[in-house]
Design a protein around this motif. Sequence first.
Motif, mmCIF file in Angstrom:
data_model
loop_
_atom_site.group_PDB
_atom_site.id
_atom_site.type_symbol
_atom_site.label_atom_id
_atom_site.label_comp_id
_atom_site.label_asym_id
_atom_site.label_seq_id
_atom_site.Cartn_x
_atom_site.Cartn_y
_atom_site.Cartn_z
ATOM 1 N N TRP A 1 0.802 -1.225 0.000
ATOM 2 C CA TRP A 1 0.000 0.000 0.000
ATOM 3 C C TRP A 1 0.838 1.281 0.000
ATOM 4 C CZ3 TRP A 1 -5.006 0.995 -0.913
ATOM 5 C CH2 TRP A 1 -5.479 2.281 -0.603
ATOM 6 N N PRO A 2 1.916 1.410 0.821
ATOM 7 C CA PRO A 2 2.687 2.661 0.774
ATOM 8 C C PRO A 2 3.283 2.963 -0.603
ATOM 9 C CG PRO A 2 3.198 1.445 2.765
ATOM 10 C CD PRO A 2 2.398 0.531 1.895
ATOM 11 N N TRP B 1 0.521 4.410 -2.597
ATOM 12 C CA TRP B 1 0.255 5.768 -2.114
ATOM 13 C C TRP B 1 1.277 6.757 -2.674
ATOM 14 C CZ3 TRP B 1 2.677 9.499 0.838
ATOM 15 C CH2 TRP B 1 1.854 10.508 1.346
ATOM 16 N N ARG B 2 2.549 6.354 -2.674
ATOM 17 C CA ARG B 2 3.579 7.225 -3.251
ATOM 18 C C ARG B 2 3.343 7.421 -4.753
ATOM 19 N NH1 ARG B 2 7.321 3.891 0.083
ATOM 20 N NH2 ARG B 2 7.814 5.097 1.945
ATOM 21 N N CYS C 1 -6.717 7.119 -7.439
ATOM 22 C CA CYS C 1 -5.646 7.737 -6.659
ATOM 23 C C CYS C 1 -6.161 8.802 -5.705
ATOM 24 C CB CYS C 1 -4.575 8.308 -7.580
ATOM 25 S SG CYS C 1 -3.400 7.052 -8.170
ATOM 26 N N ARG D 1 -5.013 8.570 -1.869
ATOM 27 C CA ARG D 1 -4.374 9.670 -1.150
ATOM 28 C C ARG D 1 -5.196 10.081 0.073
ATOM 29 N NH1 ARG D 1 0.741 10.503 -1.738
ATOM 30 N NH2 ARG D 1 0.472 12.695 -1.210
ATOM 31 N N GLY E 1 -4.551 7.546 2.966
ATOM 32 C CA GLY E 1 -3.275 7.766 3.638
ATOM 33 C C GLY E 1 -2.310 6.606 3.511
ATOM 34 N N PRO E 2 -1.020 6.857 3.791
ATOM 35 C CA PRO E 2 0.008 5.824 3.575
ATOM 36 C C PRO E 2 -0.057 4.658 4.541
ATOM 37 C CG PRO E 2 0.954 7.771 4.617
ATOM 38 C CD PRO E 2 -0.446 8.139 4.237
ATOM 39 N N GLN E 3 -0.672 4.824 5.706
ATOM 40 C CA GLN E 3 -0.721 3.756 6.708
ATOM 41 C C GLN E 3 -2.022 2.960 6.684
ATOM 42 O OE1 GLN E 3 2.057 3.081 8.332
ATOM 43 N NE2 GLN E 3 2.954 4.843 7.238
ATOM 44 N N THR F 1 10.272 1.820 -3.459
ATOM 45 C CA THR F 1 10.056 1.043 -2.242
ATOM 46 C C THR F 1 10.716 -0.315 -2.394
ATOM 47 O OG1 THR F 1 7.912 2.139 -1.917
ATOM 48 C CG2 THR F 1 8.300 0.087 -0.705
#
Length: 408
Positions: free
Chosen positions: A82-83, A86-87, A100, A104, A107-109, A314
């Motif tokens: 997922w992160p 998100w990026r 997207c 966004r 969130g990244p978490q 990543t």
Amino acid sequence: MIVRPLSKLRWAIPALIVGSLMGCSLLSPTPRETPAPVTSPGVVAGAPGTPPVTWQRPKSIWTAASWADLPGWEQDPVQEWWPALWRGCVKPAAAWAPVCAEVRKLGPQWGTQVQDGFVRQWVQSRLQPWRVSSPDGRASGLLTGYFEPLLDGRRAPDARFRYPLHRAPQGLGTRKPFLSRNELERTPEGRAALAGRELVYLADPLDVLLIQVQGSGRIRLQDERDAQGQPKVVRLAFGGHNDQPYVSVARWLVDQGAFTLEQASWPAIRNWATANPARVDEMMHANPRVVFFREEPLPDPNVGPSGAQGVPLTPGRSIAVDRDSVPLGTPVWLDSTVPPVWSANGNASAAAPLQKLVMAQDTGGAILGAVRADYFWGWGDEALALAGRTKQNLALWVLWPQGAGPAP
């Protein structure tokens, strides 16, 4: 290989061988936190007796598939992916804008908060898998690996650190091709072009080769200290190249009889250089292409370098692709194997599956073709060892937004 890409020049080591839901709960989300399901049914693989739905890309064909077609789909811990998504959604392509926007907002978490099962459900409700094959129908290809080197260096040369890495020369883009490696190092014009452009000095010409191959790297400066009194670490990002043709040093060594293609590896290259110090210059000059760099700060050592999409890579979840086959910013299901470990008696470890959801976030000079990917292992010695052994069979599925038209 980065808007400053790891990509424009970086070829893989084996190519060297030839505000939203930030609550504390980690349980399933409350109804308020649950994203609404997508109403579009998307594309289905086709009813029995009907031809499959296909899309044509410049270098590949996409064929509509089902989730059951993805080997290992239920086993991947997709919350770890997922992160990277998100990026990637920082710079979405047009087809990805609605998806997207939701990513966004979450969130990244969010993946860690809701965990694998719900992330997988979210993916299946919004995206459609497509099997990637070449225009002539081949659905298998090659996976290689790359990483970000961490090397010792100095700002000022000394008896040990005397091999420079340079900023791009003035006028680099006005003359194509620019001077070759041999001309840059051995002619008055070449030396003048590089004078005063030195960024750092390394202790080994093979370290110069390594970071030029990868297109970026971290340098641990031995003559500068950080706030904790430790050697300061900076990142050198890809800053261009001289537009000369690339020649594989590993292939050159194979042609010289140094080792066979099957034996080619980064350790084998280093061993040859140690045994033949007088010929290292000859080996380096066999490849006329030179990579130039620019310095970037490294405020967070846990963030990877930027790829060609312009977002940080990543480890284990970013790949480089041929963008004429797979657009940057696209989730990809990767079916391959972990590179084997060879014992002293020549036996290889059993092949373990490498079946993961990753993001196409980079490109590379040697990453060409339909079913072709370069897997970003991260940084440091372990990543180097894995990248250097990665040369595996590969199958790919892209995941595309349901209801969206074909990729441009």
